[in-house]
Enzyme design. Structure first.
Site, short mmCIF file in Angstrom:
data_model
loop_
_atom_site.label_atom_id
_atom_site.label_comp_id
_atom_site.label_asym_id
_atom_site.label_seq_id
_atom_site.Cartn_x
_atom_site.Cartn_y
_atom_site.Cartn_z
N ASP A 31 0.83 -1.22 0.00
CA ASP A 31 0.00 0.00 0.00
C ASP A 31 0.86 1.26 0.00
O ASP A 31 1.97 1.26 0.53
CB ASP A 31 -0.91 -0.03 1.24
CG ASP A 31 -2.10 0.90 1.09
OD1 ASP A 31 -2.34 1.42 -0.02
OD2 ASP A 31 -2.80 1.12 2.10
N ASN A 79 -11.03 -2.37 -5.28
CA ASN A 79 -10.26 -1.48 -6.16
C ASN A 79 -10.94 -1.25 -7.52
O ASN A 79 -10.60 -0.30 -8.24
CB ASN A 79 -8.83 -2.00 -6.38
CG ASN A 79 -7.94 -1.87 -5.16
OD1 ASN A 79 -7.04 -2.68 -4.94
ND2 ASN A 79 -8.16 -0.84 -4.34
C1 IPE Z 1 -5.55 -2.70 -0.25
O1 IPE Z 1 -5.15 -1.39 -0.46
C2 IPE Z 1 -5.53 -3.45 -1.53
C3 IPE Z 1 -4.22 -3.62 -2.14
C4 IPE Z 1 -3.08 -3.35 -1.61
C5 IPE Z 1 -4.24 -4.21 -3.45
P1 IPE Z 1 -6.20 -0.19 -0.57
O2 IPE Z 1 -5.43 1.04 -0.68
O3 IPE Z 1 -7.16 -0.48 -1.66
O4 IPE Z 1 -6.96 -0.32 0.81
P2 IPE Z 1 -7.92 0.69 1.58
O5 IPE Z 1 -9.06 1.00 0.65
O6 IPE Z 1 -7.13 1.91 1.90
O7 IPE Z 1 -8.35 -0.04 2.81
C1 IPE Z 2 -1.52 0.29 -3.42
O1 IPE Z 2 -1.32 1.65 -3.42
C2 IPE Z 2 -1.82 -0.26 -4.79
C3 IPE Z 2 -3.21 -0.70 -4.98
C4 IPE Z 2 -4.14 -0.69 -4.10
C5 IPE Z 2 -3.55 -1.19 -6.30
P1 IPE Z 2 -2.51 2.71 -3.40
O2 IPE Z 2 -2.89 3.00 -4.81
O3 IPE Z 2 -3.62 2.20 -2.55
O4 IPE Z 2 -1.83 3.95 -2.74
P2 IPE Z 2 -2.47 4.98 -1.70
O5 IPE Z 2 -3.04 4.18 -0.58
O6 IPE Z 2 -3.52 5.73 -2.45
O7 IPE Z 2 -1.33 5.82 -1.27
MG MG Z 3 -4.05 2.42 -0.58
#
Ligand code: IPE
Ligand code: IPE
Ligand code: MG
Length: 257
Positions: A31, A79
């Site tokens: 993340d 997502n």
């Molecule tokens: C969790 O990350 C899913 C992945 C790392 C693929 P998100 O960024 O989507 O999670 P939330 O929505 O902040 O909980």
């Molecule tokens: C994790 O990084 C990747 C996916 C969930 C696909 P994020 O895209 O969630 O990054 P933040 O949480 O917005 O920083």
């Molecule tokens: Mg995230």
């Protein structure tokens, strides 16, 4: 000079790791790609691109250490609700990374596996994924599982449906349903329970990841954003894991004879 220092530091951390007590199954919630990009005034897509470097480093380091199962949360069922342009970017990045990294997997004897509602993925992703899965099927050093279009609740729901169908058709009896039957109907049926979960970016939540499989996992949270996650950070997480006493409900005295 600075580079040498980093290498020495890595080596020191590596020496602290007891390779006889590695997590059998490490799962990572990768993340922070978006925030990493935002901090630098870049597009979120650039964050995701840089995240793929951390994936490569982590996969290779885990294989070298001797971890047998690594599961990476790459795209959740939730997502799909992101802006279409971001979802499209992530799907394209998946295809290009699979094409590029098949060599890394073959060179390191790593088998690719995928869990999730894979039929929801674009055809281009499904095609590439199945090709890499087929080509690496005989590899034995480590199983790398990508959680794609994955949600733990959906996984449990489809398991309940499959089991119900089998009971209805007298394939299994209601009395025979136990934890092992449930395990066999999860996407992760070939994998052991998770021992360690790492989540980057300072968020302290599970976000619908492997709910059944983490029942007794250890958790390691770090503020590091995923594109900055390095070999050294991985070692730190494993060192922390190895300092913990996993009691599984027993007393400390029962664990240390
Ligand atoms: C969790 O990350 C899913 C992945 C790392 C693929 P998100 O960024 O989507 O999670 P939330 O929505 O902040 O909980
Ligand atoms: C994790 O990084 C990747 C996916 C969930 C696909 P994020 O895209 O969630 O990054 P933040 O949480 O917005 O920083
Ligand atoms: Mg995230």
């Amino acid at each position: 000079m600075a580079k040498t220092h980093v290498i020495v530091q890595n080596k020191m951390k590596l020496q602290e790791i007891n390779t006889n007590c590695l997590p059998q199954h490490l799962a990572i919630i990768m993340d922070g790609n978006g925030r990493w990009a935002k901090q630098k005034g870049l597009l979120r897509a650039v964050g995701h691109e840089n995240g793929t470097r951390s994936v490569k480093v982590t996969v290779e380091s885990c294989a070298k250490l001797g971890i047998k199962n690594l599961t990476l949360y790459a795209f959740s069922t939730e997502n799909w609700n992101r802006p279409k342009i971001e979802v499209d970017t992530l799907m394209k990045l998946l295809v290009s990374s699979l094409k590029k990294e098949i060599k890394t997997l073959q060179d390191n004897n790593i088998k690719l596996n995928a869990i999730g509602n894979l039929t929801n993925l674009p055809n281009s992703v499904q095609r590439e994924l199945h090709e890499v899965i087929d080509k690496t099927a005989e590899n034995t050093r480590m199983t790398l599982t990508l959680a794609l279009s994955y949600g733990a609740r959906e996984e449990l729901l489809q398991a309940v449906k499959k089991i119900t169908h089998k009971v209805k058709n007298n394939i299994i009896s209601e009395e025979a349903i136990d934890e092992s039957i449930i395990n066999q109907h999860l996407y992760t049926h070939n994998l052991p329970d998770v021992d360690l979960v790492i989540r980057t970016s300072g968020e302290h939540r599970i976000s619908n990841f492997l709910l059944w499989q983490i029942a007794y996992a250890e958790f390691y949270f770090t503020d590091i954003l995923w594109p900055d996650f390095s070999e050294d950070h991985l070692y730190e997480a494993i060192i922390s894991y190895q300092k913990r006493e996993r009691r599984f409900g027993k007393t400390s005295e029962q664990i240390i004879p």
